[in-house]
Scaffold this motif. Structure first.
Motif, PDB file in Angstrom:
ATOM      1  N   ARG A  20      -3.111 -31.854 -20.536  1.00 49.35           N
ATOM      2  CA  ARG A  20      -3.586 -31.034 -21.654  1.00 49.35           C
ATOM      3  C   ARG A  20      -4.458 -29.873 -21.173  1.00 49.35           C
ATOM      4  N   TRP A  24      -1.313 -27.374 -21.756  1.00 49.24           N
ATOM      5  CA  TRP A  24      -1.317 -27.096 -23.187  1.00 49.24           C
ATOM      6  C   TRP A  24      -2.448 -26.149 -23.596  1.00 49.24           C
ATOM      7  N   ASN A  25      -3.659 -26.453 -23.171  1.00 47.57           N
ATOM      8  CA  ASN A  25      -4.800 -25.625 -23.585  1.00 47.57           C
ATOM      9  C   ASN A  25      -4.695 -24.166 -23.117  1.00 47.57           C
ATOM     10  N   VAL A  28      -1.980 -22.350 -25.233  1.00 47.83           N
ATOM     11  CA  VAL A  28      -2.457 -21.982 -26.572  1.00 47.83           C
ATOM     12  C   VAL A  28      -3.460 -20.838 -26.480  1.00 47.83           C
ATOM     13  N   VAL A  31      -1.594 -17.546 -26.032  1.00 51.14           N
ATOM     14  CA  VAL A  31      -0.922 -17.150 -27.274  1.00 51.14           C
ATOM     15  C   VAL A  31      -1.915 -16.511 -28.235  1.00 51.14           C
ATOM     16  N   LYS A  32      -3.113 -17.105 -28.320  1.00 45.17           N
ATOM     17  CA  LYS A  32      -4.127 -16.588 -29.243  1.00 45.17           C
ATOM     18  C   LYS A  32      -4.803 -15.336 -28.698  1.00 45.17           C
ATOM     19  N   LEU A  59       6.770 -26.169 -24.225  1.00 38.67           N
ATOM     20  CA  LEU A  59       5.515 -25.735 -24.847  1.00 38.67           C
ATOM     21  C   LEU A  59       5.793 -24.994 -26.157  1.00 38.67           C
ATOM     22  N   GLN A  62       6.726 -27.461 -28.851  1.00 42.41           N
ATOM     23  CA  GLN A  62       5.550 -28.174 -29.340  1.00 42.41           C
ATOM     24  C   GLN A  62       4.707 -27.281 -30.246  1.00 42.41           C
ATOM     25  N   LEU A  63       4.579 -26.020 -29.877  1.00 41.91           N
ATOM     26  CA  LEU A  63       3.801 -25.085 -30.701  1.00 41.91           C
ATOM     27  C   LEU A  63       4.457 -24.909 -32.062  1.00 41.91           C
ATOM     28  N   ASN A  66       3.597 -27.633 -34.429  1.00 40.37           N
ATOM     29  CA  ASN A  66       2.200 -27.716 -34.842  1.00 40.37           C
ATOM     30  C   ASN A  66       1.635 -26.405 -35.359  1.00 40.37           C
ATOM     31  N   SER A  67       2.478 -25.399 -35.546  1.00 37.96           N
ATOM     32  CA  SER A  67       1.998 -24.076 -35.941  1.00 37.96           C
ATOM     33  C   SER A  67       1.540 -24.050 -37.394  1.00 37.96           C
ATOM     34  N   PRO A 186       4.146 -16.371 -22.358  1.00 39.42           N
ATOM     35  CA  PRO A 186       3.263 -17.438 -22.868  1.00 39.42           C
ATOM     36  C   PRO A 186       2.574 -18.272 -21.783  1.00 39.42           C
TER      37      PRO A 186
END
Length: 285
Positions: A20, A24-25, A28, A31-32, A59, A62-63, A66-67, A186
């Motif tokens: 994670r 993952w972190n 994300v 992306v932000k 990834l 998964q996004l 959960n988006s 990404p």
């Protein structure tokens, strides 16, 4: 009694749980931070068959699940002329990872390998064009490529050492030949070593380089400029473990006032001209 996880579910869980912090972190965060995805986007996730693009596909899946806002994904893989074994390896991995990839064929390898100079450059350029074209035909407004943190660092150093310029790899850019299309990266904040660790943990086998040009040369990638830069950074990390982060920070903290010349929007800004303008402004005040 708990249901046993499928192989794909185990791999997905490793991204969200075990890795994670490493995968993952930072995904994300990129992306932000760089605003890579917007509501209503339809993104063509471009799969080459290597570890980077395959991880990116998972990834992005998964996004999407959960988006907080709706967007669409299309998974595409351009076959530039892979041999049968490499094509089957990509298909096998796509099935294992439950990635609904759409293949399309081109003849890029045959054309690029006939070039006496810079066949790799020609291959990369043609690949990009075909990906944009295919994505556009599917109604996509963006393509996603698997370039990661380490690619960004190496490209920045290579441009300075071998290109004689300070140039970075941006997290997104607009296409000049395909109006309305954008390219996003990404994996921009994910280190290659962490991708390798994830691959090994899950015992996954991906393509490394399926290019016919490197298959038919003794040197292959080992003597490439990028390989040299990888080794150089690895050596420098022994005495400065934070060197990659420093290079990454430098492209986010460029002090233009200290640059001699720079280009912006294709326009060159010369130090002497800027200096004279500053002097005139000072005199007028």
């Amino acid at each position: 009694m708990a249901r046993e996880l499928t192989e794909c579910q185990k791999i997905e869980r490793s991204i969200i749980k075990k890795y994670r912090e490493e995968l993952w972190n930072p995904f994300v965060a990129a992306v932000k931070r760089y605003e890579l995805i917007s509501e209503g986007d339809k993104i063509a996730v471009c799969i080459s068959g290597g570890k980077d693009s395959m991880l990116m596909a998972k990834l992005m899946q998964q996004l999407l699940r959960n988006s907080d806002f709706p967007f669409e994904l299309a998974f595409i893989c351009m076959d530039p002329g892979y041999n049968e074994a490499n094509r089957k390896q990509i298909e096998k991995n796509a099935a294992l990872l439950e990635i609904p990839v759409e293949f399309f064929e081109t003849d890029i390898f045959n054309f690029a390998n006939k070039q006496e100079k810079n066949p790799c450059y020609m291959c990369a350029r043609m690949r990009r064009g075909h990906l944009y074209s295919k994505a556009q035909s599917l109604g996509c407004n963006k393509i996603a490529l698997g370039h990661h943190f380490s690619d960004v660092i190496e490209t920045t150093v290579m441009a300075m050492f071998y290109g004689g310029q300070l140039q970075a790899m941006p997290p997104k850019l607009r296409s000049t030949n395909y109006p309305g299309m954008e390219l996003i990266r990404p994996l921009y904040c994910i280190h290659e070593d962490d991708i390798i660790a994830w691959r090994r943990y899950n015992n996954l086998e991906f393509l490394q380089c399926a290019c016919r040009f490197t298959e038919n040369t003794e040197s292959g990638l080992d003597n490439s400029k990028r390989r040299e830069i990888k080794e150089l950074i690895r050596e420098l990390k022994k005495t400065n473990p934070n060197i990659e982060n420093s290079i990454f920070s430098s492209i986010h903290n460029c002090q233009l006032d200290t640059m001699i010349n720079y280009k912006s929007g294709g326009v060159e800004h010369l130090f002497a001209e800027r200096f004279r303008e500053e002097e005139t402004d000072s005199d007028n005040t």
